[in-house]
Design an enzyme around this catalytic site. Sequence first.
Site, short mmCIF file in Angstrom:
data_model
loop_
_atom_site.label_atom_id
_atom_site.label_comp_id
_atom_site.label_asym_id
_atom_site.label_seq_id
_atom_site.Cartn_x
_atom_site.Cartn_y
_atom_site.Cartn_z
N ASP A 1 13.59 -1.19 5.43
CA ASP A 1 12.41 -1.86 4.89
C ASP A 1 11.87 -2.80 5.96
OD1 ASP A 1 10.46 -3.21 3.42
OD2 ASP A 1 11.69 -3.35 1.62
N ARG B 1 8.86 -4.38 5.79
CA ARG B 1 7.76 -5.21 5.29
C ARG B 1 7.99 -6.70 5.53
NH1 ARG B 1 7.47 -2.73 -0.69
NH2 ARG B 1 9.73 -2.75 -0.31
N GLU C 1 0.82 -1.21 0.00
CA GLU C 1 0.00 0.00 0.00
C GLU C 1 0.86 1.26 0.00
OE1 GLU C 1 -3.67 1.67 2.70
OE2 GLU C 1 -2.02 0.65 3.70
#
Length: 204
Positions: free
Chosen positions: A126, A128, A53
């Site tokens: 990062d 994620r 997203e």
Amino acid sequence: MSIKYIATSKLPTPWGIFAMHGFEDTETGKEHVALTFGELNAGSAILGRIHSECLTGDALFSLRCDCGFQLQTAMQNIAEQGQGFILYLRQEGRGIGLLNKIRAYELQDGGANTVEANERLGFEADMRQYDMIKPMLEQINVSKVRLMTNNPRKVKAMENEGIEVVERVPLQVGKNRYNEDYLKTKSTELGHMMSEHHFNDKQD
């Protein structure tokens, strides 16, 4: 992680009618979506993308990144192919969330790059995670993929979850004068695979 399938509906788009499959992570409450187009045949290598997203790029047309351009191009490519999927994961700002992303943008306005900004806020470059992708792909009947990405971490995430990546399909779109440094940082510090052609092909 516990991923629960919720429901499927039609999603008319400028590129055709996708099916939208909703999922819930019952541990965190996060909601994720898989978009599919056409008949996905088990055993075939299906064109697809993992897309995290990005409210600013996907919905607010920001030129600070290439996310919105990549999402639209992926949907167009899938429609032209006649089949494919997109896993739309709720991991705003490479996992730091929307408000922290705005804080990171503020630091970038002061001269930090995208990695430095995250680190100054106390985050990894990062954050994620991709452990939700396997149950999502199992639900939509995908085990082999032609993955549209420039990010080797996504290829590795697929392989770690037992998904065969038959081909990496570059998705180099959306370069402009506002995101030149961002794209260079993704290439040099995050290992994204981008060609010199992409860096020379600027869109104003």
